[in-house]
Design a protein around this motif. Structure first.
Motif, short mmCIF file in Angstrom:
data_model
loop_
_atom_site.label_atom_id
_atom_site.label_comp_id
_atom_site.label_asym_id
_atom_site.label_seq_id
_atom_site.Cartn_x
_atom_site.Cartn_y
_atom_site.Cartn_z
N ASN A 116 0.77 -1.24 0.00
CA ASN A 116 0.00 0.00 0.00
C ASN A 116 0.80 1.29 0.00
O ASN A 116 0.36 2.27 -0.60
N TYR A 117 1.96 1.35 0.67
CA TYR A 117 2.57 2.64 0.92
C TYR A 117 4.03 2.78 0.53
O TYR A 117 4.62 3.82 0.81
N MET A 155 3.37 6.05 -3.77
CA MET A 155 2.13 6.79 -3.63
C MET A 155 1.18 6.39 -4.76
O MET A 155 1.51 6.45 -5.93
N CYS A 214 -5.19 6.85 -4.94
CA CYS A 214 -6.08 7.01 -3.79
C CYS A 214 -5.39 7.80 -2.67
O CYS A 214 -6.03 8.60 -1.97
N ASP A 215 -4.08 7.59 -2.48
CA ASP A 215 -3.34 8.36 -1.48
C ASP A 215 -3.36 9.85 -1.83
O ASP A 215 -3.57 10.70 -0.97
N ASN A 260 0.66 3.91 8.91
CA ASN A 260 0.48 4.93 7.88
C ASN A 260 0.88 6.29 8.43
O ASN A 260 0.23 6.83 9.33
N TYR A 290 1.12 9.32 6.63
CA TYR A 290 0.71 10.59 6.03
C TYR A 290 -0.44 11.29 6.75
O TYR A 290 -0.48 12.53 6.73
N TRP A 325 8.60 7.57 2.52
CA TRP A 325 7.60 8.54 2.97
C TRP A 325 7.86 9.95 2.46
O TRP A 325 6.99 10.82 2.55
N PHE A 361 5.38 11.46 -0.08
CA PHE A 361 4.11 11.79 0.57
C PHE A 361 4.23 13.16 1.25
O PHE A 361 3.33 13.99 1.13
N ASN A 364 -8.48 6.80 9.62
CA ASN A 364 -8.29 6.42 8.23
C ASN A 364 -8.24 4.91 8.07
O ASN A 364 -7.33 4.25 8.57
#
Length: 255
Positions: free
Chosen positions: A33-34, A37, A40-41, A71, A73, A110, A113, A156
């Motif tokens: 997922n992360y 990016m 959806c992010d 997560n 962000y 990260w 983001f 979230n």
């Protein structure tokens, strides 16, 4: 956000207490997922940044991230307004990851983001470590929240991703609302219609499929200024069973 593949569903409804959140597969979750990016992010960051930009920099004494997980962000976004951010997380795996990021510096993945967050809100601290210096990792879940302790709260991909019981989903959302003081502000994102799910080849984690109608049924009686918008399904992610992302802002009613 949690990934979902449709497993076979038995007759037993699984609730939050039935899952071992201490064993949450952080590395697989981040990889799926992360580590980069996704659209959806970007959509969530744009939505949440607009929410935070309506408050003056540093004007929020305490902000909550409910079910923070690994997560980062949402924590970045809150740093423009909040002087202190409590990352409330029930699972030891998620807390350990957060503490490593705070103590040893965030992983390079990260940085894109944070670049987007700061492009949208130049009042954010100059560097990501400075932003995360406002974060305090707190062990606990929704049931541990004192009433009205926060000025703002964010959640979230949490309430719908920890239980198959709509009643429990409702209770978790109610605790989220009551975490802020009367007049306090809320921002949240939810996976739309996501079934119980797997991360990698691991166990099935419980989820409660919700849509906009379900969110309005839960939040409209408990909040004011409710606004819900939607992001289309993210086709850059694997097929998880969701149909998109729902984004929410609201306030706890003043007396």
């Amino acid at each position: 956000m949690p990934t979902a593949r449709r497993p076979a569903r038995g007759p037993t409804v699984r609730r939050n207490r039935d899952a071992d959140w201490n064993a949450w597969p952080v590395d697989a979750y981040l990889a799926e997922n992360y580590r980069r990016m996704h659209p959806c992010d970007i959509g969530v960051i744009h939505h949440h940044s607009a929410f935070y930009r309506t408050s003056a920099p540093g004007s929020v004494a305490r902000s909550l991230e409910l079910g923070a997980g690994p997560n980062l962000y949402p924590l970045m976004l809150a740093a423009g307004t909040a002087r202190r951010i409590d990352a409330l997380e029930p699972g030891s795996a998620g807390r350990d990851y957060l503490r490593r990021q705070l103590e040893h510096g965030p992983e390079d993945s990260w940085q894109p983001f944070y670049a987007l967050c700061r492009a949208l809100d130049p009042t954010l601290p100059a560097t990501l470590p400075e932003a995360l210096a406002r974060v305090r990792v707190v062990a606990g879940g929704a049931g541990d929240l004192p009433d009205g302790a926060y000025d703002t709260a964010s959640m979230n991909f949490v309430a719908e991703s920890v239980t198959e019981d709509f009643g429990e989903f409702t209770s978790l959302c109610e605790a989220f609302v009551h975490a802020v003081r009367p007049g306090g502000r809320l921002v949240a994102s939810f996976m739309e219609r996501m079934p119980s799910y797997r991360i990698g080849g691991g166990p099935v984690w419980p989820a409660c499929p919700v849509d906009e109608t379900a969110l309005r049924a839960v939040f409209a009686p408990r909040t004011t200024g409710l606004r819900i918008s939607r992001l289309a399904k993210d086709r850059t992610l694997p097929e998880y069973g969701d149909t998109g992302v729902l984004l929410l802002t609201a306030e706890r009613p003043a007396p």
